[in-house]
Design a protein around this motif. Structure first.
Motif, PDB file in Angstrom:
ATOM      1  N   ILE A  91      11.440  68.339 -70.641  1.00  0.00           N
ATOM      2  CA  ILE A  91      12.852  69.395 -69.850  1.00  0.00           C
ATOM      3  C   ILE A  91      14.121  68.408 -70.710  1.00  0.00           C
ATOM      4  CG2 ILE A  91      14.798  67.369 -68.052  1.00  0.00           C
ATOM      5  CD1 ILE A  91      11.895  66.853 -66.664  1.00  0.00           C
ATOM      6  N   PHE A  92      14.225  67.272 -71.692  1.00  0.00           N
ATOM      7  CA  PHE A  92      15.052  67.493 -72.553  1.00  0.00           C
ATOM      8  C   PHE A  92      14.905  68.781 -73.620  1.00  0.00           C
ATOM      9  CE2 PHE A  92      17.073  63.392 -71.796  1.00  0.00           C
ATOM     10  CZ  PHE A  92      15.906  62.277 -71.117  1.00  0.00           C
ATOM     11  N   VAL A  93      14.375  69.009 -74.198  1.00  0.00           N
ATOM     12  CA  VAL A  93      14.649  70.406 -74.989  1.00  0.00           C
ATOM     13  C   VAL A  93      14.828  71.043 -73.771  1.00  0.00           C
ATOM     14  CG1 VAL A  93      12.304  71.800 -76.219  1.00  0.00           C
ATOM     15  CG2 VAL A  93      12.093  69.103 -76.816  1.00  0.00           C
ATOM     16  N   ASN A 145       3.846  58.148 -60.480  1.00  0.00           N
ATOM     17  CA  ASN A 145       3.529  59.266 -60.454  1.00  0.00           C
ATOM     18  C   ASN A 145       5.259  59.086 -59.216  1.00  0.00           C
ATOM     19  OD1 ASN A 145       3.989  61.968 -59.504  1.00  0.00           O
ATOM     20  ND2 ASN A 145       2.973  61.750 -57.725  1.00  0.00           N
ATOM     21  N   GLY A 146       5.426  58.126 -58.838  1.00  0.00           N
ATOM     22  CA  GLY A 146       6.734  57.731 -58.082  1.00  0.00           C
ATOM     23  C   GLY A 146       8.234  57.589 -58.677  1.00  0.00           C
ATOM     24  N   VAL A 147       7.634  56.793 -59.798  1.00  0.00           N
ATOM     25  CA  VAL A 147       8.706  56.326 -60.796  1.00  0.00           C
ATOM     26  C   VAL A 147       9.187  57.409 -61.923  1.00  0.00           C
ATOM     27  CG1 VAL A 147       9.468  54.363 -63.241  1.00  0.00           C
ATOM     28  CG2 VAL A 147       7.858  53.683 -61.058  1.00  0.00           C
ATOM     29  N   TYR A 148       8.322  58.704 -61.656  1.00  0.00           N
ATOM     30  CA  TYR A 148       8.727  59.373 -62.643  1.00  0.00           C
ATOM     31  C   TYR A 148       8.991  59.938 -61.930  1.00  0.00           C
ATOM     32  CZ  TYR A 148       7.970  64.360 -63.952  1.00  0.00           C
ATOM     33  OH  TYR A 148       8.853  65.983 -64.445  1.00  0.00           O
ATOM     34  N   GLN A 149       8.809  60.245 -60.472  1.00  0.00           N
ATOM     35  CA  GLN A 149       9.828  60.957 -59.742  1.00  0.00           C
ATOM     36  C   GLN A 149      11.150  60.844 -59.147  1.00  0.00           C
ATOM     37  OE1 GLN A 149       7.789  62.907 -56.237  1.00  0.00           O
ATOM     38  NE2 GLN A 149       6.605  63.868 -57.268  1.00  0.00           N
ATOM     39  N   MET A 150      11.188  59.023 -58.890  1.00  0.00           N
ATOM     40  CA  MET A 150      12.682  58.656 -58.671  1.00  0.00           C
ATOM     41  C   MET A 150      13.216  58.981 -60.068  1.00  0.00           C
ATOM     42  SD  MET A 150      13.880  55.111 -57.907  1.00  0.00           S
ATOM     43  CE  MET A 150      13.212  54.076 -59.717  1.00  0.00           C
ATOM     44  N   VAL A 151      12.617  58.756 -61.231  1.00  0.00           N
ATOM     45  CA  VAL A 151      13.213  58.762 -62.646  1.00  0.00           C
ATOM     46  C   VAL A 151      14.315  60.937 -62.720  1.00  0.00           C
ATOM     47  CG1 VAL A 151      13.625  59.175 -65.257  1.00  0.00           C
ATOM     48  CG2 VAL A 151      12.851  57.415 -63.798  1.00  0.00           C
ATOM     49  N   VAL A 152      13.472  61.078 -62.474  1.00  0.00           N
ATOM     50  CA  VAL A 152      14.099  63.110 -62.496  1.00  0.00           C
ATOM     51  C   VAL A 152      14.737  62.901 -61.741  1.00  0.00           C
ATOM     52  CG1 VAL A 152      12.232  65.431 -62.709  1.00  0.00           C
ATOM     53  CG2 VAL A 152      11.615  63.101 -63.938  1.00  0.00           C
ATOM     54  N   LEU A 153      13.989  62.827 -59.833  1.00  0.00           N
ATOM     55  CA  LEU A 153      15.147  63.269 -59.091  1.00  0.00           C
ATOM     56  C   LEU A 153      16.256  62.866 -58.617  1.00  0.00           C
ATOM     57  CD1 LEU A 153      14.608  65.172 -56.419  1.00  0.00           C
ATOM     58  CD2 LEU A 153      13.523  63.614 -55.528  1.00  0.00           C
ATOM     59  N   TYR A 154      16.778  61.822 -59.044  1.00  0.00           N
ATOM     60  CA  TYR A 154      17.526  60.656 -59.322  1.00  0.00           C
ATOM     61  C   TYR A 154      18.511  60.576 -60.211  1.00  0.00           C
ATOM     62  CZ  TYR A 154      16.992  60.573 -54.001  1.00  0.00           C
ATOM     63  OH  TYR A 154      16.647  61.037 -52.232  1.00  0.00           O
ATOM     64  N   MET A 156      18.161  61.622 -63.263  1.00  0.00           N
ATOM     65  CA  MET A 156      18.799  62.588 -64.459  1.00  0.00           C
ATOM     66  C   MET A 156      19.914  63.669 -63.571  1.00  0.00           C
ATOM     67  SD  MET A 156      15.556  64.241 -66.491  1.00  0.00           S
ATOM     68  CE  MET A 156      14.019  62.765 -67.591  1.00  0.00           C
ATOM     69  N   GLY A 157      20.672  63.515 -64.400  1.00  0.00           N
ATOM     70  CA  GLY A 157      22.267  64.365 -64.257  1.00  0.00           C
ATOM     71  C   GLY A 157      23.319  63.640 -63.835  1.00  0.00           C
ATOM     72  N   LYS A 158      22.636  61.584 -63.566  1.00  0.00           N
ATOM     73  CA  LYS A 158      23.536  61.117 -63.284  1.00  0.00           C
ATOM     74  C   LYS A 158      23.548  60.057 -64.123  1.00  0.00           C
ATOM     75  CE  LYS A 158      24.289  60.662 -58.252  1.00  0.00           C
ATOM     76  NZ  LYS A 158      23.324  59.329 -57.118  1.00  0.00           N
ATOM     77  N   LEU A 159      22.382  58.691 -64.422  1.00  0.00           N
ATOM     78  CA  LEU A 159      22.544  58.018 -65.733  1.00  0.00           C
ATOM     79  C   LEU A 159      22.109  58.518 -66.868  1.00  0.00           C
ATOM     80  CD1 LEU A 159      19.777  55.148 -63.042  1.00  0.00           C
ATOM     81  CD2 LEU A 159      22.521  55.331 -64.103  1.00  0.00           C
ATOM     82  N   PRO A 170      21.457  72.240 -57.211  1.00  0.00           N
ATOM     83  CA  PRO A 170      22.710  72.318 -57.327  1.00  0.00           C
ATOM     84  C   PRO A 170      23.499  71.405 -56.404  1.00  0.00           C
ATOM     85  CG  PRO A 170      22.089  73.355 -55.969  1.00  0.00           C
ATOM     86  CD  PRO A 170      20.570  72.890 -56.650  1.00  0.00           C
ATOM     87  N   ARG A 171      23.475  70.155 -56.688  1.00  0.00           N
ATOM     88  CA  ARG A 171      24.219  68.879 -56.060  1.00  0.00           C
ATOM     89  C   ARG A 171      25.000  68.171 -57.048  1.00  0.00           C
ATOM     90  NH1 ARG A 171      18.673  64.924 -53.752  1.00  0.00           N
ATOM     91  NH2 ARG A 171      18.055  64.642 -55.628  1.00  0.00           N
ATOM     92  N   GLY A 172      24.042  68.549 -58.546  1.00  0.00           N
ATOM     93  CA  GLY A 172      24.416  68.322 -59.531  1.00  0.00           C
ATOM     94  C   GLY A 172      23.825  66.549 -60.243  1.00  0.00           C
ATOM     95  N   PHE A 173      22.854  66.225 -60.013  1.00  0.00           N
ATOM     96  CA  PHE A 173      21.664  65.816 -59.917  1.00  0.00           C
ATOM     97  C   PHE A 173      20.331  65.724 -59.654  1.00  0.00           C
ATOM     98  CE2 PHE A 173      21.341  63.025 -56.728  1.00  0.00           C
ATOM     99  CZ  PHE A 173      22.505  62.381 -55.895  1.00  0.00           C
ATOM    100  N   GLY A 174      19.650  65.318 -60.371  1.00  0.00           N
ATOM    101  CA  GLY A 174      17.877  65.891 -60.046  1.00  0.00           C
ATOM    102  C   GLY A 174      18.026  67.055 -60.698  1.00  0.00           C
TER     103      GLY A 174
END
Lengths: 388, 130
Positions: A91-93, A145-154, A156-159, A170-174
């Motif tokens: 994702i970062f790359v 998987n839950g932790v990963y989805q929380m990080v990637v969905l909420y 990334m883009g914010k923190l 489109p909402r700007g994060f996730g």
């Protein structure tokens, strides 16, 4: 007296019978595949191309299971954690627009510390759940998987700053459901391409897999590798030999997780798309199913098991939908059958292994009883003889 | 000695970080714009002569009409641009012109009339954001 079936009696069996017992699962799969190939109607060229592509894609992941088996940890379902770490690197790359082989290697570099951390966490948890490593690894996969989805969905883009709008929702994060990896797609596969007629062989990927195989062979001969084998055979003997059992087990899981991370990156560069929330989910299950189909067990797995299992497993993947359609009239039924077989093979292999362990335990108990009785009767005779 | 082993480990980690930075530099794609606009450079004006199909490293970027702009992403290093002239109807004339250029720091706007006019530095810096 009931018949004792143990390693000694197995050794005295006919070699063919012994071979059939030891390799029951791969033989069953081979028969299934041989029956389905003519039904599917696929040409040999197509099947060869598909198998070569899938071997190149998945072998690295399956090979990462070997080291925990050596250390007596069973099948490491926790390789899902490594897969997630690899995806985060990708994702970062993708966000930074780093393309080609530099992008691939950079993704591996970025995800390595994360994979080490996750592997350490997994190793510590598995040490706490001694004797139940596999199911604990399975549950850890779900938890992370839950932790990963929380990080990637909420997150990334914010923190975690992500700037590419094609990756962000489109909402700007996730992160979006699917990320196009056109930048790094086939960067490893196409590095040293070879075409024999209509068959394409990704030489660079197979070279990397060969290096990994050599690494495993070399690793087994090192002190750490020998320590892991000792720990795998008997924990108490290992401990009394001065081996730090807990640390050795953690190291085996860390190595496995890091290698699974690289395996997932190799897998994704071949596919060309990351399903952000799904790509990693079946990794553990399919890798374990493949190696078990190859004739491995919870206590013993070798490099040939990996390749035989990968070939048979993927053959089933390829031929069963079409064979199902030809036989039953619905391809979906063939697909259901393939999924059923994937899950069933793990259950069957684990059940066979548990049954065999139980039988060996029972036989050992009976042998001990017989020896005790013999000792008592000979002692009684000796006492009776003395008294008379 | 433990401190020696730790020193080697730290050095290896630093080496990996430097390697990562190097990979970032050589692999990063940057936007590049192809302008087919009249431009005045060093007292000389370079006018638009035609519309073109633009190919970079064998891949088609798009049609570049008069006073138009096309964009793509390229990594640092040498690239080959091929311009295929178009008629007024947008059909290819079959005439092709080939140039090599280097992507590096700074410029990201390639002015086609300047390039065809023989200007050495035809890749210009980005326009200031107002």
């Amino acid at each position: 007296m009931s018949k004792i079936i143990n390693d000694t009696s197995i050794k005295t069996m006919h070699p063919a019978v012994k071979f059939l017992i030891n390799f029951a699962v791969p033989i069953l799969f081979l028969i299934f595949v041989v029956l389905c190939i003519p039904l599917s109607g696929f040409t040999n060229t197509y099947l060869t191309n598909e198998i070569i592509a899938r071997l190149a894609r998945d072998s690295f992941l399956i090979l990462s299971l070997l080291i925990p088996v050596m250390a007596g940890m069973g099948m490491n379902f926790g390789i899902v954690l490594g897969a997630m770490a690899g995806q985060i690197g990708i994702i970062f790359v993708s966000d930074w627009h780093i393309i080609g082989l530099p992008g691939l290697i950079l993704a591996m570099l970025i995800s390595t510390p994360l994979a080490i951390l996750l592997g350490y966490f997994c190793g510590v948890m598995l040490n706490m759940a001694r004797g139940r490593e596999m199911v604990t690894g399975f549950m850890l996969g779900f938890f992370m998987n839950g932790v990963y989805q929380m990080v990637v969905l909420y997150g990334m883009g914010k923190l975690i700053p992500i700037s590419d709008p094609t990756i962000l929702l489109p909402r700007g994060f996730g992160i979006r459901n699917a990320i196009n990896l056109s930048g790094i797609q086939h960067s490893l596969d196409a590095l040293i391409p070879l075409k024999i007629g209509q068959i394409s062989i990704p030489i660079a990927t197979f070279l990397l897999i060969a290096v990994f195989c050599l690494f495993i062979v070399w690793f087994r001969k090192t002190k750490l590798g020998q320590d892991m084998r000792t720990v795998g055979q008997d924990l108490e003997v290992a401990r009394s030999s001065g081996i730090n059992v807990d640390k050795t087990r953690i190291i085996s899981i860390v190595i496995s997780t890091v290698l699974a991370c690289y395996g997932q990156i190799i897998f994704l560069q071949n596919i060309g798309t990351v399903n952000t929330y799904n790509s990693h989910e079946q990794v553990g299950l399919f890798a374990v199913a493949a190696i078990l189909i190859g004739g491995a067990s919870v206590a013993r797995a070798t490099i040939p098991n990996v390749f035989v299992g990968a070939i048979l497993f993927h053959m089933v993947f390829i031929v069963s939908p079409r064979a199902g359609k030809e036989l039953i009239g619905q391809a979906q039924l063939g697909e259901y059958f393939r999924v059923f077989v994937s899950y069933a093979i793990i259950a069957l292999s684990l059940a066979l292994y548990a049954w065999r362990k139980h039988v060996e335990k029972e036989n050992l108990r009976k042998q001990t009883q017989i020896l005790n009785r013999q000792a008592l009767s000979s002692h009684g005779k000796a006492v009776g003889g003395n008294e008379s | 000695m433990k401190w020696k082993a730790n020193l080697i480990r730290i050095a290896l980690v630093l080496l990996l970080i430097v390697f990562g930075v190097y990979l970032y530099k050589i692999g990063k794609e940057r936007d590049i714009f192809f302008d087919n606009k009249e431009i005045a450079l060093d007292g000389q004006t370079y006018s638009v002569t035609s519309s073109y199909f633009v190919y970079v490293d064998g891949k088609k970027v798009g049609e570049l009409y008069q006073d138009g702009r096309q964009a793509t992403m390229l990594i640092n290093g040498k690239h080959k641009i091929v311009l295929e002239s178009l008629t007024e109807d947008g059909e290819s004339t079959g005439q092709k012109v080939e140039y090599s250029f280097s992507m590096g720091k700074g410029g990201c706007i390639l002015n086609v009339p300047a390039m065809l006019g023989g200007v050495k530095n035809f890749i210009l810096p980005p326009e200031p954001v107002e």
